[in-house]
Design a protein around this motif. Sequence first.
Motif, PDB file in Angstrom:
ATOM      1  N   ASN A 240       0.827  -1.219   0.000  1.00 20.81           N
ATOM      2  CA  ASN A 240       0.000   0.000   0.000  1.00 20.81           C
ATOM      3  C   ASN A 240       0.857   1.262   0.000  1.00 20.81           C
ATOM      4  O   ASN A 240       0.562   2.223  -0.717  1.00 20.81           O
ATOM      5  CB  ASN A 240      -0.939   0.019   1.214  1.00 20.81           C
ATOM      6  N   ASN A 241       1.918   1.261   0.805  1.00 22.85           N
ATOM      7  CA  ASN A 241       2.805   2.427   0.853  1.00 22.85           C
ATOM      8  C   ASN A 241       3.526   2.641  -0.474  1.00 22.85           C
ATOM      9  O   ASN A 241       3.654   3.767  -0.944  1.00 22.85           O
ATOM     10  CB  ASN A 241       3.822   2.272   1.991  1.00 22.85           C
ATOM     11  N   LEU A 242       3.998   1.549  -1.075  1.00 19.11           N
ATOM     12  CA  LEU A 242       4.686   1.669  -2.370  1.00 19.11           C
ATOM     13  C   LEU A 242       3.724   2.163  -3.452  1.00 19.11           C
ATOM     14  O   LEU A 242       4.072   3.011  -4.276  1.00 19.11           O
ATOM     15  CB  LEU A 242       5.294   0.324  -2.773  1.00 19.11           C
ATOM     16  N   ALA A 243       2.489   1.636  -3.433  1.00 16.34           N
ATOM     17  CA  ALA A 243       1.495   2.051  -4.430  1.00 16.34           C
ATOM     18  C   ALA A 243       1.155   3.537  -4.267  1.00 16.34           C
ATOM     19  O   ALA A 243       1.060   4.276  -5.251  1.00 16.34           O
ATOM     20  CB  ALA A 243       0.238   1.194  -4.299  1.00 16.34           C
ATOM     21  N   LYS A 244       1.010   3.978  -3.015  1.00 20.70           N
ATOM     22  CA  LYS A 244       0.718   5.390  -2.747  1.00 20.70           C
ATOM     23  C   LYS A 244       1.824   6.303  -3.261  1.00 20.70           C
ATOM     24  O   LYS A 244       1.588   7.437  -3.663  1.00 20.70           O
ATOM     25  CB  LYS A 244       0.555   5.606  -1.239  1.00 20.70           C
ATOM     26  N   ALA A 245       3.050   5.777  -3.217  1.00 26.09           N
ATOM     27  CA  ALA A 245       4.204   6.568  -3.683  1.00 26.09           C
ATOM     28  C   ALA A 245       4.455   6.372  -5.181  1.00 26.09           C
ATOM     29  O   ALA A 245       5.497   6.764  -5.701  1.00 26.09           O
ATOM     30  CB  ALA A 245       5.445   6.181  -2.883  1.00 26.09           C
ATOM     31  N   ASP A 246       3.490   5.734  -5.851  1.00 27.66           N
ATOM     32  CA  ASP A 246       3.543   5.548  -7.316  1.00 27.66           C
ATOM     33  C   ASP A 246       4.624   4.584  -7.793  1.00 27.66           C
ATOM     34  O   ASP A 246       5.145   4.722  -8.894  1.00 27.66           O
ATOM     35  CB  ASP A 246       3.722   6.895  -8.040  1.00 27.66           C
ATOM     36  N   PHE A 247       4.965   3.612  -6.961  1.00 25.54           N
ATOM     37  CA  PHE A 247       5.852   2.546  -7.433  1.00 25.54           C
ATOM     38  C   PHE A 247       4.987   1.406  -7.959  1.00 25.54           C
ATOM     39  O   PHE A 247       3.993   1.027  -7.333  1.00 25.54           O
ATOM     40  CB  PHE A 247       6.763   2.045  -6.305  1.00 25.54           C
ATOM     41  N   GLY A 248       5.368   0.872  -9.118  1.00 25.17           N
ATOM     42  CA  GLY A 248       4.534  -0.140  -9.774  1.00 25.17           C
ATOM     43  C   GLY A 248       4.676  -1.519  -9.161  1.00 25.17           C
ATOM     44  O   GLY A 248       5.368  -2.394  -9.671  1.00 25.17           O
TER      45      GLY A 248
END
Length: 269
Positions: A240-248
């Motif tokens: 969730n944190n990676l997705a929020k930071a726009d990492f695929g």
Amino acid sequence: MSDKGFKYSILASGSTGNSFYLETAQKRILVDAGLTGKKITSLLAEIDRKPEDLDAILVTHEHSDHIKGVGVLARKYNLDVYANENTWKIMDERNMIGKLDVAQKHVFERGKTLTFGDVDIESFGVSHDAIDPQFYRFMKDDKSFVMLTDTGYVSDRMAGLIENADGYLIESNHDIEILRSGAYPWSLKQRILSDKGHLSNEDGAQTMIRTIGNRTKKIYLGHLSKENNIKELAHMTMENNLAKADFGVGTEMKVFDTSPDQALPLTNI
């Protein structure tokens, strides 16, 4: 195996014991042996490897979940053991791994890079309540893998040292709410939450956001507490944190769980 890159397996990761295996065309290395010699041998067998084929054990710090089997394995298979001077001093003073032949004992200082056969190993300090804890970045053929657990926080300097690796083993020790409401005595909770304790799920995710780059393909969640975490929660927090930071996540990059008692498959990097 091919001379290019290297292979690795996280043999065990958790509060009960930690061990990481890495091999190149020339060398076979364990980082930590925090379980019994017998258990490490059976974990190696899960990836079709044997302790007698190892060249060395690198030690991160003197806590028993990282060194329990070091002495036994080193004596039985005549392995070289590497640790920094302060860690050697405390292990010897407290007889933590038993007696080793002087020829087997090697000093690998924090902040140095050791060329070990065909792989370069960079050590870096972490913030943990051990005498002089250090972790490692492995580099070969323009590929790298970073191990980072057992730290209470990640400084900007440390983040800079470990940035843009192909793979990471990153600490996701606890969920802060589970830890706070759990049965641990307050003094132990304070230790875990301190700057010399362990990274929470959220801390581990924020560390990855600061350090991963376009090379990064694999993130392994390590050193999960049995009492203060849930594997699915750690995984969800990271994704969730990676997705929020726009990492695929899930396309170019994947998040993997580790186990305290089961080896992950041998993987090429």
